[in-house]
Design a protein around this motif. Structure first.
Motif, mmCIF file in Angstrom:
data_model
loop_
_atom_site.group_PDB
_atom_site.id
_atom_site.type_symbol
_atom_site.label_atom_id
_atom_site.label_comp_id
_atom_site.label_asym_id
_atom_site.label_seq_id
_atom_site.Cartn_x
_atom_site.Cartn_y
_atom_site.Cartn_z
ATOM 1 N N TYR A 9 -20.423 3.581 36.174
ATOM 2 C CA TYR A 9 -21.455 2.585 36.439
ATOM 3 C C TYR A 9 -21.796 1.737 35.220
ATOM 4 O O TYR A 9 -22.576 0.801 35.320
ATOM 5 C CB TYR A 9 -22.725 3.242 36.999
ATOM 6 C CG TYR A 9 -23.344 4.282 36.100
ATOM 7 C CD1 TYR A 9 -24.266 3.930 35.122
ATOM 8 C CD2 TYR A 9 -22.995 5.619 36.241
ATOM 9 C CE1 TYR A 9 -24.833 4.885 34.305
ATOM 10 C CE2 TYR A 9 -23.566 6.579 35.426
ATOM 11 C CZ TYR A 9 -24.482 6.208 34.463
ATOM 12 O OH TYR A 9 -25.036 7.156 33.652
ATOM 13 N N ALA A 48 -18.245 4.634 44.716
ATOM 14 C CA ALA A 48 -18.062 5.913 44.038
ATOM 15 C C ALA A 48 -19.366 6.346 43.374
ATOM 16 O O ALA A 48 -20.061 5.533 42.771
ATOM 17 C CB ALA A 48 -16.954 5.800 42.993
ATOM 18 N N SER A 49 -19.692 7.637 43.493
ATOM 19 C CA SER A 49 -20.927 8.159 42.908
ATOM 20 C C SER A 49 -20.722 9.607 42.473
ATOM 21 O O SER A 49 -19.725 10.233 42.821
ATOM 22 C CB SER A 49 -22.070 8.080 43.921
ATOM 23 O OG SER A 49 -21.798 8.911 45.031
ATOM 24 N N GLY A 72 -21.713 -1.764 38.868
ATOM 25 C CA GLY A 72 -22.302 -0.445 38.964
ATOM 26 C C GLY A 72 -23.712 -0.409 38.421
ATOM 27 O O GLY A 72 -24.175 -1.347 37.773
ATOM 28 N N ASN A 104 -14.437 12.957 44.291
ATOM 29 C CA ASN A 104 -13.965 12.283 43.074
ATOM 30 C C ASN A 104 -12.713 12.957 42.526
ATOM 31 O O ASN A 104 -11.864 12.305 41.936
ATOM 32 C CB ASN A 104 -15.017 12.333 41.965
ATOM 33 C CG ASN A 104 -16.171 11.378 42.150
ATOM 34 O OD1 ASN A 104 -17.228 11.613 41.614
ATOM 35 N ND2 ASN A 104 -16.010 10.308 42.890
ATOM 36 N N TYR A 139 -16.449 7.980 39.643
ATOM 37 C CA TYR A 139 -17.538 7.019 39.536
ATOM 38 C C TYR A 139 -17.635 6.506 38.102
ATOM 39 O O TYR A 139 -17.339 7.237 37.149
ATOM 40 C CB TYR A 139 -18.864 7.640 39.974
ATOM 41 C CG TYR A 139 -19.428 8.634 38.993
ATOM 42 C CD1 TYR A 139 -20.404 8.249 38.072
ATOM 43 C CD2 TYR A 139 -18.992 9.948 38.974
ATOM 44 C CE1 TYR A 139 -20.922 9.157 37.156
ATOM 45 C CE2 TYR A 139 -19.504 10.860 38.069
ATOM 46 C CZ TYR A 139 -20.465 10.455 37.167
ATOM 47 O OH TYR A 139 -20.963 11.342 36.265
ATOM 48 N N GLY A 173 -19.834 1.472 41.431
ATOM 49 C CA GLY A 173 -20.044 2.840 40.988
ATOM 50 C C GLY A 173 -21.506 3.119 40.688
ATOM 51 O O GLY A 173 -22.231 2.231 40.226
#
Length: 146
Positions: free
Chosen positions: A101, A49-50, A128, A93, A99, A14
Motif C-alpha cells: 500500500y 490485495a490486503s 494503495g 496472498n 498486498y 493494495g
C-alpha cells in the motif's frame, strides 16, 4: 489468476485492512471498503490485495469490470459485493499477489513483478492505502474516514 484479455486494463489496489473492522470471536477482523468504478469504456481487470480480510463493495460503472481478483493474507472472510460472483476469484496472498500500500515501498516493486509474471504485463494503475473508506478505480483516488 485468470488471464486478462489484451483489451483489459489491469488495476491494482493494495491495503492493510478495510475500515470499521468487526472482530467476531476467534476470527480475523473484517473491514469494509467501497470500490467506486469510474465511468469509461475500457474493460477492467481489478486486483484487490490486503493483509486483513475485507468486504469489497463495488458501485458505479461496474459493467466495466471483467475480472476481480481478491488476495488477502487472511482471506477466509474476504468477500465481494456488487459484482457477478462468476467474475470474482479469492486467493491467499501466499499463492497469489501480495498486498502493498506504500507507493515508495519495496513491496510495490515486488507486486509489479509478480503481476507481470502471472499475467504477462504490469498493472497500468497501482494505488494503495493502509485503510480507506472508499477507493475510486482506475484513478486510485482514496477516500479516508473523517
Amino acid at each position: 489468476m485468470p488471464m486478462p484479455s489484451s483489451r483489459e486494463r489491469i488495476v491494482y489496489y493494495g491495503a492493510y485492512e478495510g475500515m470499521n473492522a468487526m472482530s467476531p470471536q476467534r476470527q480475523r477482523q473484517v473491514g469494509s471498503t467501497t470500490v467506486r468504478i469510474e465511468p469509461g469504456r475500457e474493460p477492467l481487470y481489478v486486483i484487490l490485495a490486503s493483509y486483513e480480510p475485507v468486504k469489497w463493495t463495488f458501485e458505479g460503472a461496474t459493467g466495466r469490470v471483467r475480472h476481480v481478483v481478491v488476495s488477502a493474507y487472511h482471506h477466509q472472510n474476504s468477500a465481494v459485493v456488487g459484482i457477478d460472483q462468476g467474475r470474482v476469484r479469492l486467493f491467499s496472498n501466499r499463492g497469489c499477489v501480495r498486498y502493498a500500500y506504500k507507493a515508495d515501498g519495496p513491496e510495490i516493486t515486488l507486486v509489479r513483478s509478480a503481476v507481470k509474471e502471472r499475467l504477462g504485463r504490469e498493472p497500468a494503475d497501482m494505488s494503495g492505502a493502509y485503510a480507506a473508506a472508499a477507493v475510486s478505480l482506475p484513478s486510485g483516488k482514496v477516500t479516508k474516514p473523517d
